[in-house]
Scaffold this motif. Structure first.
Motif, short mmCIF file in Angstrom:
data_model
loop_
_atom_site.label_atom_id
_atom_site.label_comp_id
_atom_site.label_asym_id
_atom_site.label_seq_id
_atom_site.Cartn_x
_atom_site.Cartn_y
_atom_site.Cartn_z
N ARG A 1 0.93 -1.15 -0.03
CA ARG A 1 -0.14 0.02 -0.13
C ARG A 1 0.92 1.39 -0.03
O ARG A 1 0.61 2.26 -0.51
N LYS A 2 2.13 1.27 0.49
CA LYS A 2 2.76 2.37 0.58
C LYS A 2 3.57 2.53 -0.68
O LYS A 2 3.67 3.90 -1.09
N VAL A 3 3.59 1.50 -1.47
CA VAL A 3 4.52 1.51 -2.49
C VAL A 3 3.40 2.35 -3.72
O VAL A 3 3.66 3.12 -4.60
N ASP A 4 2.10 1.76 -3.54
CA ASP A 4 0.98 2.28 -4.30
C ASP A 4 0.76 3.79 -4.10
O ASP A 4 0.68 4.89 -5.06
N LYS A 5 0.82 4.23 -2.76
CA LYS A 5 0.86 5.66 -2.38
C LYS A 5 1.76 6.34 -2.95
O LYS A 5 1.66 7.53 -3.52
N ILE A 6 3.34 5.95 -2.96
CA ILE A 6 4.35 6.52 -3.63
C ILE A 6 4.00 6.91 -4.93
O ILE A 6 4.26 8.01 -5.76
N PHE A 7 3.55 6.05 -5.88
CA PHE A 7 3.41 6.13 -7.17
C PHE A 7 2.21 6.72 -7.66
O PHE A 7 2.07 7.66 -8.66
N ARG A 8 1.11 6.74 -6.82
CA ARG A 8 -0.04 7.43 -7.03
C ARG A 8 0.06 9.12 -6.96
O ARG A 8 -0.14 10.11 -7.70
N SER A 9 0.91 9.46 -5.71
CA SER A 9 1.39 10.99 -5.59
C SER A 9 2.32 11.38 -6.91
O SER A 9 2.34 12.33 -7.08
N TYR A 10 3.26 10.30 -7.19
CA TYR A 10 4.20 10.87 -7.94
C TYR A 10 3.44 11.08 -9.45
O TYR A 10 3.57 12.07 -10.23
N ALA A 11 2.33 10.45 -9.81
CA ALA A 11 1.62 10.43 -10.98
C ALA A 11 0.77 11.85 -10.94
O ALA A 11 0.63 12.44 -11.92
N LEU A 12 0.32 12.13 -9.59
CA LEU A 12 -0.56 13.53 -9.52
C LEU A 12 0.49 14.68 -9.53
O LEU A 12 -0.08 15.96 -9.61
N SER A 13 1.81 14.37 -9.30
CA SER A 13 2.60 15.70 -9.00
C SER A 13 3.30 16.33 -10.49
O SER A 13 3.29 15.34 -11.42
N ASP A 14 3.36 17.47 -10.42
CA ASP A 14 3.86 17.96 -11.67
C ASP A 14 5.29 18.37 -11.56
O ASP A 14 5.91 18.91 -12.29
N ARG A 15 6.20 17.89 -10.50
CA ARG A 15 7.36 17.96 -9.97
C ARG A 15 7.91 16.76 -9.55
O ARG A 15 7.24 15.72 -9.25
#
Length: 362
Positions: free
Chosen positions: A61-75
């Motif tokens: 779940r932590k891995v999913d959180k990281i890549f979900r945030s990365y996809a939403l971030s513009d930086r």
């Protein structure tokens, strides 16, 4: 500037747009390589994989959180993983690397420090960049390089995430005290700081059920209870599981022979409960499993006075539920005037600190 990548004999070198071979960063796993003659390059290595090993503590779940945030971030996004050795940081890195490749992100591992490393990394296109044991490879100067320079601060512009190229940075840290103050508590540079704790009894129990299917359930329970008294990491558990899976093996016997002695002190919360219901508590560092015949002394304080308590670890009572108690009749107490206190506590308990219900904190 668009970078071009040339791959020959397992080496990938980065050039400007005057040379074109790869139109984009080739998918794969690479280690940064440097020679004084040729400068920086990328050497292709085997992919980081988890394999068939089961993952505990909800880390997927932590891995999913990281890549979900990365996809939403513009930086760019930074992730720091901290905790002692042997408690799962490397396994988590492998999980992150696997997911990155699934998303077509190349993986770059930085394992050595050379002048110009920041500029080289800045030349790379979108990718996952891993710094394993960051504070060891890049000393902060307090205990690090002989000249006292802080080799971590060179990365601050990179970690600021303001580059024209978006990247994911992931660093592992064993001792957070050795990380630059310009990195810790700076979510603009590292959005996540995921702290790895020692596995708790529930996780220890499940690990041994999975990894030592022939072990007697009573022996598994003994290990789970022991984990409430001393910190066990996954290296310890792997060795214990191997032994318990053998016929007629008793944990009480193998723990004496395995190389898992608690050589480092652990932090315990000592709670003294008095007849009036008041509880005096302090956190102290102690090693209860070496030199058990040598007395330990600690101080308990309230708002007005102090009590100094002395006990010998061999006198401790380890209860079936994992509790640790000091027998009152084995406890020596003096107050801050070097006299015996008028009122003794009814119970004195030791509670291992830093062990949540699951081995992965956030």
């Amino acid at each position: 500037m668009t970078s071009t990548y040339i791959e020959t004999g397992g080496h990938v070198r980065v050039y400007d747009d005057a040379v074109r071979t790869h139109l984009e960063f080739p998918l794969g796993t690479y280690r940064v390589h440097f020679t004084s003659k040729e400068g920086f390059s990328l050497i292709k290595i085997d992919d980081l994989t988890v394999g068939t090993e089961r993952v505990y503590g909800g880390r997927d779940r932590k891995v999913d959180k990281i890549f979900r945030s990365y996809a939403l971030s513009d930086r760019s996004l930074g992730v720091m993983l901290s905790g002692d050795k042997g408690i799962g940081k490397t396994l988590f890195l492998r999980m992150v690397a696997e997911e990155a490749r699934e998303l077509c992100l190349p993986v770059v591992i930085v394992s050595e420090d050379n002048d110009g490393i920041v500029e080289f990394l800045e030349s790379l296109d979108e990718c996952l960049i891993i710094f394993d044991e960051f504070e060891k490879t890049f000393p902060a100067g307090r205990r690090g390089s002989a000249d006292g320079t802080n080799r971590q601060n060179q990365f601050l512009p990179l970690f600021d995430g303001l580059s024209s190229v978006k990247r994911l940075y992931c660093v592992t840290v064993n001792d957070i005290a050795d990380v630059s103050t310009y990195i810790v508590n700076r979510p603009g540079r590292f959005h996540y700081h995921m702290r790895f704790e020692y596995p708790g009894p529930d996780e220890v129990r499940q690990y041994l059920i999975d990894q030592a299917p022939r072990a007697h359930r009573d022996e598994i329970e003994n290990v789970a209870l022991f984990s409430r008294r001393a910190r066990l990491n996954y290296d310890h558990l792997r060795a214990i599981a191997f032994e318990l899976d053998q016929p007629d093996t008793l944990f009480a016997e193998i723990v004496e022979d395995l190389n898992i002695k608690a050589v480092e002190p652990s932090t315990y919360r000592i709670e003294a409960r008095f007849p009036d219901g008041k509880v005096w508590a302090e956190e102290v560092e102690m090693n209860l499993f070496e030199r058990g015949d040598v007395a330990r002394t600690f101080e308990l304080r309230n708002a007005n006075r102090s009590i100094f308590a002395t006990f010998v670890p061999r006198d401790l009572l380890f209860e079936a539920d994992g509790g640790i108690f000091v027998p009152i009749h084995k406890l020596e107490l003096i107050d801050d005037e070097d006299e015996q206190p008028e009122v003794y506590p009814t119970t004195v308990a030791l509670i291992l600190v830093g062990q949540p219900a699951y081995g992965f904190g956030f």
